[in-house]
Each structure stands twice: as structure tokens, then as C-alpha cells.
Design a protein around this motif. Structure first.
Motif, short mmCIF file in Angstrom:
data_model
loop_
_atom_site.label_atom_id
_atom_site.label_comp_id
_atom_site.label_asym_id
_atom_site.label_seq_id
_atom_site.Cartn_x
_atom_site.Cartn_y
_atom_site.Cartn_z
N GLU A 1 0.82 -1.22 0.00
CA GLU A 1 0.00 0.00 0.00
C GLU A 1 0.85 1.27 0.00
N LEU A 2 2.17 1.09 -0.19
CA LEU A 2 3.09 2.23 -0.11
C LEU A 2 2.68 3.35 -1.06
N TYR A 3 2.26 2.96 -2.26
CA TYR A 3 2.00 3.97 -3.29
C TYR A 3 0.53 4.36 -3.35
N LEU A 4 -0.22 3.96 -2.33
CA LEU A 4 -1.62 4.41 -2.24
C LEU A 4 -1.74 5.61 -1.31
N GLY A 5 -0.64 5.90 -0.60
CA GLY A 5 -0.64 7.08 0.27
C GLY A 5 -1.41 6.90 1.56
N THR A 6 -1.65 5.64 1.98
CA THR A 6 -2.36 5.44 3.25
C THR A 6 -1.38 5.63 4.41
N SER A 7 -1.92 5.85 5.58
CA SER A 7 -1.04 6.11 6.73
C SER A 7 -0.34 4.82 7.13
N ARG A 8 0.83 5.00 7.68
CA ARG A 8 1.65 3.84 7.98
C ARG A 8 1.04 2.94 9.06
N ARG A 9 0.37 3.58 10.02
CA ARG A 9 -0.21 2.78 11.10
C ARG A 9 -1.31 1.86 10.56
N ASP A 10 -2.17 2.43 9.68
CA ASP A 10 -3.23 1.63 9.05
C ASP A 10 -2.63 0.48 8.27
N ARG A 11 -1.55 0.82 7.54
CA ARG A 11 -0.91 -0.17 6.70
C ARG A 11 -0.38 -1.32 7.55
N ARG A 12 0.22 -0.96 8.68
CA ARG A 12 0.78 -1.99 9.55
C ARG A 12 -0.34 -2.89 10.08
N CYS A 13 -1.45 -2.27 10.51
CA CYS A 13 -2.58 -3.06 11.02
C CYS A 13 -3.06 -4.05 9.98
N ARG A 14 -3.23 -3.53 8.75
CA ARG A 14 -3.78 -4.39 7.70
C ARG A 14 -2.78 -5.47 7.30
N ALA A 15 -1.46 -5.13 7.38
CA ALA A 15 -0.45 -6.12 7.03
C ALA A 15 -0.50 -7.28 8.03
N VAL A 16 -0.64 -6.94 9.32
CA VAL A 16 -0.72 -7.98 10.34
C VAL A 16 -1.95 -8.84 10.09
N GLU A 17 -3.05 -8.16 9.79
CA GLU A 17 -4.31 -8.85 9.50
C GLU A 17 -4.15 -9.82 8.32
N ALA A 18 -3.53 -9.30 7.24
CA ALA A 18 -3.36 -10.13 6.04
C ALA A 18 -2.46 -11.32 6.31
N LEU A 19 -1.41 -11.10 7.12
CA LEU A 19 -0.50 -12.20 7.42
C LEU A 19 -1.20 -13.26 8.28
N PRO B 1 -7.17 8.71 -9.64
CA PRO B 1 -6.25 7.64 -10.01
C PRO B 1 -4.83 8.16 -10.18
N ARG B 2 -4.21 8.60 -9.10
CA ARG B 2 -2.84 9.07 -9.12
C ARG B 2 -2.08 8.31 -8.02
N PRO B 3 -0.98 7.69 -8.36
CA PRO B 3 -0.21 7.05 -7.29
C PRO B 3 0.44 8.12 -6.42
N ARG B 4 0.45 7.86 -5.13
CA ARG B 4 1.02 8.83 -4.20
C ARG B 4 2.10 8.17 -3.37
N LEU B 5 3.03 8.97 -2.92
CA LEU B 5 4.06 8.44 -2.02
C LEU B 5 4.32 9.52 -0.97
N ARG B 6 4.06 9.15 0.29
CA ARG B 6 4.28 10.14 1.36
C ARG B 6 5.77 10.35 1.56
N PHE B 7 6.10 11.58 2.00
CA PHE B 7 7.51 11.91 2.20
C PHE B 7 8.14 11.01 3.27
N ALA B 8 7.40 10.78 4.35
CA ALA B 8 7.94 9.94 5.43
C ALA B 8 8.21 8.54 4.91
N ASP B 9 7.31 8.05 4.01
CA ASP B 9 7.51 6.72 3.45
C ASP B 9 8.72 6.68 2.54
N LEU B 10 8.89 7.76 1.76
CA LEU B 10 10.07 7.84 0.88
C LEU B 10 11.34 7.78 1.71
N LEU B 11 11.32 8.53 2.81
CA LEU B 11 12.47 8.56 3.72
C LEU B 11 12.76 7.16 4.25
#
Lengths: 242, 409
Positions: free
Chosen positions: A128-146, B6-16
């Protein structure tokens, strides 16, 4: 966990029943401009409805991989139309295709494609890195998926320390993140022994029971036999197998 | 989700996050890659800092003594034994020069040509020498201040001594040691040749004319009477900082209006020019070396990043499959090379500053560091990394996802 196409998308339902097919290929051609030109896909027609489990079988060189690349928005057909969730993909630009690919399609590869320098959990979060979701949500869902693929106890492991079957389950968990419309699997059991193959196929059955749309490319008849519908590819042409 | 563009996004913190993970995936390689930048930045920082320190040091010494000193002496006309002074210097220099703007103190001095040996009153004392040849000078009242002299005991002669033509003498501390003179309350006397003088002071130090500490100085009137001294040899002037060149122009006219061109003036060089010359000497080679190692460092980063891109072809394909656009791929590799350059710049600046302090310490210099240097160095490192990463990241972004996925495992 519905994977039926989102009704909020705004596209007009094309079917009277109101069900938007996940995949509609209409007279799709893919010709590689070599000398002489190679016709990898010739007038392919395919419709996959939500919740279907389809196996595409065929000998190597028959165009299976090309079909998968087209379906996964990794490659553009040279002719015909391809609608994914009712969206005409020909109209999409490069960036929009990347975005749709990230949102709607989960890939499972024969060689897993896990990053050896990241933990299992981080590998899944990558989805979900390139969907721009928040990292905490991503982590929760990753644990769920695993947990869904039975690997809740391997979160901090390096993929290097996992068995082949476990690696493929991590890759499937990654593909499940972001609730894709379509799970595209390219020879998912090609690198696995029979026990691990069975485990992965059981997992596909579970996912299918939960309503996920799965499309598997394989030349393994045992894998194909588990699918509810089989399509054979020969010389770039597709035919239903009864 | 439905309303999302429909635009891919990448947060700055994630890029870091991705960047750090990418760099630290192979820590040894990253460390070796940064080494070139570290060396380049370190040598640049050290070169600039050391030359700044050395330049500051030399200018500092000029400020201390030479930059505020003007010496006027008579030119000699003719040659060999027939040479004679082209112009004469007066004794009343304080009167003539102290009025000039920028003059702090002035004094005239002349050396006696044949003073005879110096001895104390006859006394049998085996521990001390009793007779010795010592340079003898005649001076004016202002000489003490003009040479920044310091009296240890007693006093310097004043205008009264000069006017009364008193036979008094100030002896240098070295002479006092040799003759065992350490107290003046009994008014000890010294013979210069056959003439006796009363010692009224002991000169401890004279930074502008260190020879005075090893000699005897008498008022010029007594020198004229007893030692055959006629005219001053030279006039020493202490100026305020920055006034030396102006005073050097005006002093000859003030001293001898009729024959000013017959006087020779010694004034300090322009400090700015001195500094430039020193910096030029030190800098050129090391700056060149620093730039070369920086270029080598950049090539190193470019090389390793390119290798990394090739190694991670499969990862690039995967990221594209997960929804990364071309610019996300480019951005990631660019960020990784920039991060390596930045880290190299920070370490390099640190090494450079330690070198500056080390060199300054070993030479007992005060380290001088321009503030912009430690701030600009990491920035320069980052730019090096950025430039080095351009080509590899373009290569990475241009890869077709299909090919990348097939090539990499």
C-alpha cells in the motif's frame, strides 16, 4: 470483505444485473514489432465476473505471460479493448495505470519477489506504499493479512529464513493488502514442492470462498483442476475448457 | 476509496523510510561508497579551514607588531668608505611626530660606534664578570614607548635627564644579569670606556627592538657629551592599527622638511595582500585535490548506484506492479544516492574540522573556521550524491515493469 466492484465508482453498470465484471477483454491483440512480427495474443475474448476462480492453462510460449501482463496493466494491448472494473484501460495514462494497478490488482509471482532486506511485515506493507495510506493503518492491515494466510507468527522474520511455501504465502498476503479486485497469479506453485503447493492451493480455495476473484496462470494440471473454470491458451488464442 | 483520483502517491515519510532501508540494506557497501565523498569534502573543508587559520595567524602577527611599526633611517649616498648620510635625522622626534594623526609613540636611537668595554665599579667577585664589550645606544625619551619597552626595576630617563645632560643609563636585563646588578636603591654605576654612568633602570623587554635588552641605553645628550654620538641612526614610530602607511608618508617630511627624500622609510606591507598571497600558496593544490576526490567520489556513488539499480531490477518491477509510477522509482534511487552524499558530506565536514583543529593545535595556532563551511559541506555532499544519482535513477525509471519482473528474481 467484499471484493465486488465498488458501486461508488460512478461508472455506468454495463450489465442489466448491475454486476460489473472484473475483466472484459474484447478482441484483444498483442503484436510484438519484431521481424517477423510475433502475434502473442490473437483476438482474445475473456470475461471474468466477481468471485470467479479462473485457471489459464497452456504450453509455454502460448502467450499466457503476455495475457497476464496485459491483465495486470503492465503491458498495453496493440488492439482491442480491456475493461477492468468497468474502466476502459486504453484511456488511462502511464501514471493512472500505475495507480489502478496498485489499487485493483494483487500480483503473485512464481519467484515470490520478496525484498530480502525487509522484514515479512514490511514486505507486506510495501503493497500500500504507493496508495498514500497512513503507515499505522498499513501496519494493522499487514498484520491482518499475514494472519489470514496463517503467518501471524512470522512478522519480524526476514524472508530469507522462511520456507518456499511460507514465502509464497507472504507474497499472497502482500497481494491481498489494499483489497484488490483481482488476484493475478503467475505460476504461483512453480517453485514449490507438492506439500507447499497443496497449502497454497488450499489458501486459494479459502480466498475464493471469501469472494475474491482469482486468475491463475499455470501449466500444472493439478493446479488448474482446483479452479472452478479453466481456459486454454494455444498460439495466442483462448478457448474455454469444458 | 471510490472518490480517490487515479494518481499514485508516495508520502515523504515513506520515501524517507524506503531510502534509509535501501541504503542500510548493504551497510558495508554504503560506507565504502561514501568514502570518496568523505575524503573530498574533508580535504576541501580542511584546506579552506587551515588556510583561513594560517592566514588569520599571519595577519594576527602583523597586527601585533609589524603592522603598527614605521621605521625611518637615513639613506646613504655614495659607496664604500666615502658613503655618508644623504639626510640627517633630528633628536626631537617626539615633538615632530607625536602630533601626527595615528602616531602612538616615537623615539630616536643611535648606536655608539666605539664605546669601549663596559665594567662595574672595581669589586672582587668571582661569580660575576667585571668587564665586557656591550653595545651602547643613545636614545630619546620616547624610545621606550616606541619599542614597547617594559622596565623591570627603576625607571626610564625623562626630559629632565636629557635637559640636564645627566650621566644616567638604563641597562638591558641580560646585561644586568651578567654584571650582577639586581637592585638600584644604592645607585650602582657602570663605566662605559672611561665614562661613568648611574644606572637608573633595568629594561626587561623591548619587543620591537630585542637587541636593546642586551645593551646599555643612555640619554642622547649624555651620548653626545661622552660617547661621541651626533645624529640618530633611525627613528622608531608606533602607530595605531591601519595608520602605518599614512604615517610612513608623512614622517620623513616632519622629520627633515628640507631633505625628506633622503630618508628611508620602512613600513609594513599591505596586510590584505599578504593574506591573499599566503592563501593562494596554500590553497591551490589542496583545493584541486579536494575537487578531484569529490569528482571521484561522485563517480563512485554513480557507479555503485548503477550496480544497485541493476541488482534490484526485480524490486523495481515489483514496485511498479504495486503501483509505483516511474517518478517514484527515480525518486527513490535519487534519494538513496543523495542520502549517501549527505552522510559523506557530514562525516567529511567532521573529519575536516578535526583536521583543522589538529593542525592548529600542533602549530599552537588559533583555529579559525568560517561558519558557513560546516553548514555548506553536507549540502555540497548532498549535491554530489544527487548529481551522481541522476543517470542511474533515470535508468531505473525507464525500465519496463514487464522486463524488470522477468529479469529480476
Amino acid at each position: 470483505m467484499s471484493v465486488v466492484a465498488d458501486p461508488d465508482l460512478g461508472e455506468e453498470p454495463r450489465e442489466p444485473a448491475g454486476v460489473v465484471p472484473v475483466v472484459v477483454l474484447d478482441d484483444v491483440w498483442r503484436v510484438f514489432p519484431t521481424d517477423p512480427p510475433v502475434e502473442a495474443l490473437r483476438a482474445v475474448h475473456l470475461r471474468v465476473d466477481p468471485g470467479e476462480y479462473v485457471a489459464i492453462i497452456g504450453p509455454s510460449g502460448s502467450g499466457k505471460s503476455t495475457l497476464l501482463n496485459v491483465l495486470g496493466l503492465l503491458d498495453r494491448p496493440t488492439g482491442g479493448t480491456y475493461q477492468l472494473d468497468g474502466i476502459d484501460t486504453a484511456a488511462l495514462g502511464d501514471r493512472a495505470r500505475a495507480a489502478e494497478r496498485g489499487r485493483r490488482i494483487g500480483f503473485v509471482f512464481q519467484s515470490f519477489h520478496l525484498l530480502s532486506y525487509r522484514s515479512v511485515e514490511e514486505n507486506v506493507m510495501l503493497s500500500e506504499l504507493y496508495l498514500g495510506t497512513s503507515r499505522r493503518d498499513r501496519r494493522c492491515r499487514a498484520v491482518e493479512a499475514l494472519e489470514r494466510v496463517g503467518l501471524g507468527h512470522r512478522l519480524g522474520f526476514s524472508p530469507i529464513r522462511l520456507s518456499g511455501g511460507e514465502r509464497q504465502r507472504v507474497a499472497i498476503a502482500r497481494a491481498l493488502l489494499g483489497e484488490p479486485s483481482l488476484l493475478l497469479c503467475d505460476e504461483p506453485t512453480g517453485n514449490l514442492d507438492s506439500a507447499n503447493t497443496a497449502a497454497v492451493l488450499d489458501l486459494f480455495d479459502d480466498l475464493r470462498a471469501q469472494g475474491l476473484t482469482i486468475l491463475v496462470i499455470t501449466h500444472d494440471t493439478e493446479v488448474a483442476a482446483r479452479a472452478q473454470r479453466r481456459v486454454r491458451m494455444v498460439d495466442g488464442q483462448l478457448a474455454e475448457v469444458a | 476509496m471510490g472518490a480517490a483520483r487515479p494518481r499514485p502517491r508516495l508520502r515523504f515519510a515513506d520515501l524517507l523510510d524506503e531510502t534509509l532501508a535501501g541504503v542500510f540494506a548493504r551497510p558495508a557497501r554504503a560506507a565504502l561508497t561514501t568514502l570518496g565523498t568523505v575524503l573530498g569534502i574533508a580535504s576541501l573543508v580542511a584546506t579552506l579551514g587551515i588556510s583561513r587559520t594560517a592566514g588569520g595567524q599571519i595577519v594576527g602577527r602583523f597586527d601585533e607588531l609589524a603592522a603598527t611599526q614605521v621605521t625611518v633611517s637615513a639613506r646613504t649616498a655614495g659607496s664604500g668608505s666615502s658613503s655618508r648620510a644623504a639626510a640627517t635625522l633630528p633628536w626631537d622626534v617626539e615633538l615632530r611626530l607625536d602630533r601626527l594623526n595615528g602616531v602612538v609613540a616615537s623615539g630616536a636611537v643611535a648606536e655608539a660606534s666605539n664605546p669601549g668595554s663596559l665594567r662595574t665599579v672595581p669589586l672582587i667577585d668571582p661569580q660575576n664578570v667585571t668587564e665586557r664589550l656591550v653595545p651602547v645606544f643613545a636614545g630619546s625619551v620616547g624610545l621606550l614607548d616606541a619599542v614597547r619597552g617594559r622596565i623591570a626595576t627603576g625607571r626610564w630617563f625623562d626630559a629632565g635627564h636629557v635637559e640636564r645632560r645627566d650621566r644616567v643609563a638604563v641597562i638591558g636585563a641580560d646585561v644586568a644579569d651578567q654584571f650582577g646588578i639586581d637592585r638600584l636603591d644604592r645607585q650602582p654605576g657602570v663605566f662605559i670606556g672611561d665614562e661613568i654612568f648611574t644606572v637608573i633602570g633595568i629594561l626587561d623587554a623591548a619587543p620591537r627592538d630585542t637587541g636593546l635588552v642586551q645593551s646599555v641605553i643612555v640619554p642622547f645628550t649624555a651620548g653626545q657629551d661622552r660617547l661621541g654620538i651626533t645624529r640618530p641612526d633611525r627613528v622608531v614610530v608606533e602607530t595605531v592599527i591601519g595608520a602605518a602607511r599614512l604615517v610612513a608618508e608623512q614622517a620623513p617630511v616632519a622629520l627633515n622638511p628640507n631633505a625628506a627624500e633622503g630618508l628611508k622609510v620602512t613600513a609594513p606591507r599591505d596586510p590584505a595582500r599578504t593574506k591573499d598571497a599566503v592563501q593562494d600558496d596554500v590553497n591551490q593544490l589542496f583545493l584541486l585535490l579536494g575537487l578531484i576526490s569529490l569528482v571521484v567520489g561522485a563517480i563512485g556513488i554513480a557507479n555503485v548506484t548503477l550496480v544497485t539499480v541493476m541488482e534490484r531490477t526485480g524490486e523495481i518491477g515489483l514496485r511498479r506492479a504495486l503501483g509505483a509510477s516511474r517518478r517514484h522509482i527515480a525518486l527513490q534511487f535519487l534519494a538513496e544516492s543523495t542520502a549517501m552524499g549527505l552522510v559523506g558530506g557530514i562525516i567529511g565536514a567532521t573529519v575536516g574540522i578535526i583536521t583543522i583543529v589538529g593542525v592548529a593545535g600542533s602549530r599552537e595556532w588559533t583555529p579559525v573556521l568560517d561558519l558557513w563551511l560546516p553548514l555548506a559541506a553536507p549540502f555540497a555532499g548532498a549535491v554530489v550524491g544527487l548529481v551522481a544519482g541522476l543517470y542511474p535513477s533515470v535508468r531505473a525509471a525507464r525500465m519496463e515493469p514487464v522486463d524488470a519482473l522477468r529479469a529480476g528474481t
